[in-house]
Write a protein that holds these residues in place. Structure first.
Motif, short mmCIF file in Angstrom:
data_model
loop_
_atom_site.label_atom_id
_atom_site.label_comp_id
_atom_site.label_asym_id
_atom_site.label_seq_id
_atom_site.Cartn_x
_atom_site.Cartn_y
_atom_site.Cartn_z
N ALA A 59 -7.61 1.60 -3.99
CA ALA A 59 -7.75 1.03 -5.32
C ALA A 59 -7.21 -0.39 -5.35
O ALA A 59 -6.53 -0.82 -4.43
N GLU A 60 -7.53 -1.07 -6.44
CA GLU A 60 -6.97 -2.39 -6.67
C GLU A 60 -5.45 -2.26 -6.63
O GLU A 60 -4.89 -1.35 -7.21
N GLY A 61 -4.76 -3.13 -5.94
CA GLY A 61 -3.32 -3.05 -5.83
C GLY A 61 -2.84 -2.20 -4.66
O GLY A 61 -1.64 -2.15 -4.40
N GLY A 62 -3.75 -1.54 -3.95
CA GLY A 62 -3.36 -0.71 -2.83
C GLY A 62 -3.46 -1.42 -1.49
O GLY A 62 -3.31 -0.79 -0.44
N LEU A 63 -3.72 -2.73 -1.53
CA LEU A 63 -3.90 -3.51 -0.30
C LEU A 63 -3.09 -4.79 -0.35
O LEU A 63 -2.84 -5.33 -1.42
N GLU A 64 -2.72 -5.26 0.82
CA GLU A 64 -2.12 -6.59 0.97
C GLU A 64 -2.84 -7.28 2.11
O GLU A 64 -3.21 -6.65 3.09
N LEU A 65 -3.04 -8.59 1.98
CA LEU A 65 -3.64 -9.34 3.09
C LEU A 65 -2.71 -9.27 4.29
O LEU A 65 -1.49 -9.40 4.16
N ALA A 66 -3.28 -9.02 5.46
CA ALA A 66 -2.47 -8.89 6.69
C ALA A 66 -2.26 -10.24 7.33
O ALA A 66 -2.96 -11.17 7.12
#
Length: 66
Positions: A59-66
């Motif tokens: 979902a939106e907010g469940g990821l961070e740029l690596a």
């Protein structure tokens, strides 16, 4: 964040963060859970191919740029 971005999936629970690549963006298909009349199987925005070969959804907010 866009298709092709390298990301870290931030899990909910006791699992470790996983790294992968965004392969699809379902922004046009995301519906508020209250509109569904249920709280199970919501549409999640991002599809990610993890480095270990698994395909996951976030979902939106469940990821961070690596």
């Amino acid at each position: 964040m866009a298709v092709g971005s390298r990301v870290t999936v931030i899990p909910s629970g006791d699992t470790e963060p996983q790294v992968g690549v965004v392969v699809e963006d379902y922004a046009g298909n995301v519906i508020d859970n209250s509109d569904l009349g249920r709280d199970w199987a919501p549409v999640l925005r991002w599809t990610i191919a993890l480095d270990d070969g698994r395909l996951v959804f976030a979902a939106e907010g469940g990821l961070e740029l690596a």
